[in-house]
Design a protein around this motif. Structure first.
Motif, mmCIF file in Angstrom:
data_model
loop_
_atom_site.group_PDB
_atom_site.id
_atom_site.type_symbol
_atom_site.label_atom_id
_atom_site.label_comp_id
_atom_site.label_asym_id
_atom_site.label_seq_id
_atom_site.Cartn_x
_atom_site.Cartn_y
_atom_site.Cartn_z
ATOM 1 N N ILE A 7 -40.995 9.697 29.576
ATOM 2 C CA ILE A 7 -41.364 11.040 30.074
ATOM 3 C C ILE A 7 -40.733 12.109 29.178
ATOM 4 O O ILE A 7 -41.383 13.083 28.788
ATOM 5 C CB ILE A 7 -40.913 11.225 31.541
ATOM 6 C CG1 ILE A 7 -41.664 10.251 32.449
ATOM 7 C CG2 ILE A 7 -41.142 12.661 32.005
ATOM 8 C CD1 ILE A 7 -41.114 10.171 33.871
ATOM 9 N N GLN A 8 -39.453 11.900 28.847
ATOM 10 C CA GLN A 8 -38.761 12.900 28.019
ATOM 11 C C GLN A 8 -39.474 13.068 26.672
ATOM 12 O O GLN A 8 -39.731 14.186 26.221
ATOM 13 C CB GLN A 8 -37.321 12.459 27.798
ATOM 14 C CG GLN A 8 -36.479 13.513 27.101
ATOM 15 C CD GLN A 8 -35.035 13.070 26.975
ATOM 16 O OE1 GLN A 8 -34.760 11.972 26.500
ATOM 17 N NE2 GLN A 8 -34.129 13.900 27.414
ATOM 18 N N GLU A 49 -46.532 2.649 33.663
ATOM 19 C CA GLU A 49 -46.664 3.196 32.308
ATOM 20 C C GLU A 49 -47.922 4.061 32.214
ATOM 21 O O GLU A 49 -47.907 5.143 31.629
ATOM 22 C CB GLU A 49 -46.740 2.070 31.276
ATOM 23 C CG GLU A 49 -45.430 1.301 31.094
ATOM 24 C CD GLU A 49 -44.355 2.144 30.415
ATOM 25 O OE1 GLU A 49 -44.705 3.020 29.608
ATOM 26 O OE2 GLU A 49 -43.158 1.926 30.706
ATOM 27 N N GLN A 50 -48.991 3.563 32.808
ATOM 28 C CA GLN A 50 -50.249 4.326 32.790
ATOM 29 C C GLN A 50 -50.140 5.582 33.647
ATOM 30 O O GLN A 50 -50.681 6.628 33.312
ATOM 31 C CB GLN A 50 -51.386 3.457 33.313
ATOM 32 C CG GLN A 50 -51.870 2.459 32.306
ATOM 33 C CD GLN A 50 -53.327 2.096 32.546
ATOM 34 O OE1 GLN A 50 -53.759 2.009 33.688
ATOM 35 N NE2 GLN A 50 -54.059 1.901 31.490
ATOM 36 N N MET A 51 -49.402 5.458 34.762
ATOM 37 C CA MET A 51 -49.205 6.640 35.619
ATOM 38 C C MET A 51 -48.489 7.748 34.837
ATOM 39 O O MET A 51 -48.757 8.927 35.033
ATOM 40 C CB MET A 51 -48.358 6.291 36.838
ATOM 41 C CG MET A 51 -49.100 5.565 37.929
ATOM 42 S SD MET A 51 -47.995 5.332 39.335
ATOM 43 C CE MET A 51 -48.983 4.275 40.369
ATOM 44 N N ILE A 52 -47.565 7.335 33.957
ATOM 45 C CA ILE A 52 -46.812 8.349 33.201
ATOM 46 C C ILE A 52 -47.766 9.175 32.351
ATOM 47 O O ILE A 52 -47.743 10.406 32.387
ATOM 48 C CB ILE A 52 -45.702 7.698 32.340
ATOM 49 C CG1 ILE A 52 -44.620 7.118 33.243
ATOM 50 C CG2 ILE A 52 -45.109 8.724 31.368
ATOM 51 C CD1 ILE A 52 -43.498 6.411 32.503
ATOM 52 N N SER A 53 -48.657 8.501 31.600
ATOM 53 C CA SER A 53 -49.573 9.256 30.736
ATOM 54 C C SER A 53 -50.676 9.938 31.538
ATOM 55 O O SER A 53 -50.887 11.151 31.413
ATOM 56 C CB SER A 53 -50.262 8.322 29.733
ATOM 57 O OG SER A 53 -49.330 7.688 28.955
ATOM 58 N N HIS A 55 -51.240 10.440 34.783
ATOM 59 C CA HIS A 55 -50.966 11.315 35.929
ATOM 60 C C HIS A 55 -49.883 12.346 35.599
ATOM 61 O O HIS A 55 -50.086 13.545 35.727
ATOM 62 C CB HIS A 55 -50.509 10.500 37.143
ATOM 63 C CG HIS A 55 -51.638 9.789 37.827
ATOM 64 N ND1 HIS A 55 -52.945 10.185 37.744
ATOM 65 C CD2 HIS A 55 -51.642 8.700 38.636
ATOM 66 C CE1 HIS A 55 -53.711 9.387 38.462
ATOM 67 N NE2 HIS A 55 -52.944 8.464 39.008
ATOM 68 N N LEU A 56 -48.724 11.836 35.163
ATOM 69 C CA LEU A 56 -47.582 12.744 35.042
ATOM 70 C C LEU A 56 -47.690 13.678 33.831
ATOM 71 O O LEU A 56 -47.648 14.908 33.984
ATOM 72 C CB LEU A 56 -46.312 11.887 34.966
ATOM 73 C CG LEU A 56 -45.104 12.633 35.445
ATOM 74 C CD1 LEU A 56 -44.246 11.750 36.312
ATOM 75 C CD2 LEU A 56 -44.311 13.109 34.265
ATOM 76 N N LEU A 57 -47.864 13.097 32.644
ATOM 77 C CA LEU A 57 -47.974 13.965 31.459
ATOM 78 C C LEU A 57 -49.240 14.815 31.553
ATOM 79 O O LEU A 57 -49.244 15.983 31.157
ATOM 80 C CB LEU A 57 -47.955 13.130 30.172
ATOM 81 C CG LEU A 57 -46.667 12.340 29.909
ATOM 82 C CD1 LEU A 57 -46.769 11.557 28.590
ATOM 83 C CD2 LEU A 57 -45.439 13.241 29.870
ATOM 84 N N GLY A 82 -49.836 19.081 41.695
ATOM 85 C CA GLY A 82 -48.949 19.988 42.432
ATOM 86 C C GLY A 82 -47.506 19.520 42.606
ATOM 87 O O GLY A 82 -46.574 20.320 42.451
ATOM 88 N N MET A 83 -47.316 18.237 42.957
ATOM 89 C CA MET A 83 -45.934 17.792 43.173
ATOM 90 C C MET A 83 -45.167 17.773 41.850
ATOM 91 O O MET A 83 -43.982 18.128 41.800
ATOM 92 C CB MET A 83 -45.910 16.403 43.840
ATOM 93 C CG MET A 83 -44.527 15.903 44.181
ATOM 94 S SD MET A 83 -43.580 16.998 45.313
ATOM 95 C CE MET A 83 -44.177 16.456 46.923
ATOM 96 N N VAL A 84 -45.852 17.397 40.785
ATOM 97 C CA VAL A 84 -45.211 17.378 39.460
ATOM 98 C C VAL A 84 -44.784 18.798 39.086
ATOM 99 O O VAL A 84 -43.646 19.037 38.640
ATOM 100 C CB VAL A 84 -46.184 16.791 38.402
ATOM 101 C CG1 VAL A 84 -45.582 16.873 37.008
ATOM 102 C CG2 VAL A 84 -46.547 15.353 38.752
ATOM 103 N N LEU A 85 -45.664 19.748 39.322
ATOM 104 C CA LEU A 85 -45.343 21.153 39.005
ATOM 105 C C LEU A 85 -44.195 21.661 39.878
ATOM 106 O O LEU A 85 -43.306 22.374 39.397
ATOM 107 C CB LEU A 85 -46.579 22.036 39.211
ATOM 108 C CG LEU A 85 -47.720 21.826 38.209
ATOM 109 C CD1 LEU A 85 -48.963 22.592 38.647
ATOM 110 C CD2 LEU A 85 -47.284 22.257 36.813
ATOM 111 N N ALA A 86 -44.219 21.289 41.148
ATOM 112 C CA ALA A 86 -43.172 21.768 42.069
ATOM 113 C C ALA A 86 -41.799 21.236 41.644
ATOM 114 O O ALA A 86 -40.789 21.937 41.750
ATOM 115 C CB ALA A 86 -43.493 21.334 43.496
ATOM 116 N N ILE A 87 -41.760 20.005 41.153
ATOM 117 C CA ILE A 87 -40.489 19.427 40.697
ATOM 118 C C ILE A 87 -40.008 20.169 39.435
ATOM 119 O O ILE A 87 -38.821 20.420 39.258
ATOM 120 C CB ILE A 87 -40.653 17.906 40.448
ATOM 121 C CG1 ILE A 87 -40.854 17.182 41.784
ATOM 122 C CG2 ILE A 87 -39.463 17.325 39.681
ATOM 123 C CD1 ILE A 87 -41.313 15.719 41.664
#
Ligand SMILES: C[S@@+](CC[C@H](N)C(=O)[O-])C[C@H]1O[C@@H](n2cnc3c(N)ncnc32)[C@H](O)[C@@H]1O
Length: 208
Positions: A7-8, A49-53, A55-57, A82-87
């Motif tokens: 993620i970093q 790993e797929q969620m990271i790219s 969904h998250l990124l 939304g939850m990613v942005l809120a964090i």
């Protein structure tokens, strides 16, 4: 590489500056998503790993568009974006709305377990959401056609607010069919590290 490192690195490649604490919370959010997904089928993507790219990124690509302080994510599902942005933006207020109770129960659990206090979870249909004229941004990802999104959310932004729709390929047909109540501001390509698929952000405002 650990999930933290992935993620970093991805965030750095996108020019997003995230504190270690923020990344740690994002890692915990993903762990909860993976765990709950097994029982509640919250997303078709099961591999972290797929969620990271995917969904998250992908959600982090929207960070530069969030200039206001009161945001609603409509059809947020398990909190994307939304939850990613809120964090990432603890000083801004986020309403995460979805009509699906399984998804909003997950979001309430994330809010409690991870202490994401700047989130309000709304389990309702967006057409019924009562807070009109209150939001700086109405954002959505994989929610509905632009036409339906605008039809259902038209009263929600402040006069100075906007609509932010995350789309895949350039949505020419949907743009041609945009309701007359809105102006198209821009369509901007979004780049997610290691993801080839085209992504776009459609920015719209309500007319006068
Ligand atoms: C394809 S999912 C996308 C979820 C998430 N935004 C993402 O990108 O993974 C669409 C979501 O919109 C929700 N939804 C569809 N119509 C809705 C409506 N009228 N009001 C509220 N939520 C709705 C569904 O329950 C579903 O969770």
């Amino acid at each position: 590489m650990t999930h933290f490192d992935t993620i970093q690195k991805g965030a750095q490649q996108m020019g997003a500056v995230l504190s270690d604490e923020t990344i740690q919370t994002l890692v915990k959010y993903l762990a909860m998503l993976e765990k709950w997904n097994k029982a509640y089928n919250l997303t078709a993507i099961r591999d972290v790993e797929q969620m990271i790219s995917l969904h998250l990124l992908d959600s982090l690509t929207t960070l530069p568009f969030i200039t206001g302080t009161n945001i609603i994510d409509v059809g947020t599902g398990p909190g994307l974006p939304g939850m990613v942005l809120a964090i990432c933006y603890p000083e801004k207020q986020f309403t995460l709305l979805d009509s699906n109770g399984k998804k909003t129960r997950f979001l309430t659990q994330v809010k409690m377990e991870l202490g994401v206090h700047n989130v309000t979870v709304a389990n309702e249909r967006v057409e019924k959401h009562p807070h009109q004229g209150e939001y700086d941004h109405v954002i959505s990802r994989a929610f509905a056609s632009l036409q339906d999104m605008i039809k259902w959310t038209l009263p929600l932004p402040k006069d100075t607010g906007n609509f932010l729709a995350m789309k895949g390929v350039y949505p020419s047909e949907e743009i041609a069919a945009l309701p007359k109540e809105v102006d198209l501001v821009s369509v901007e390509p979004l780049n997610v590290p290691h993801v080839q698929a085209e992504r776009h952000m459609v920015v719209m405002t309500r007319k006068g």
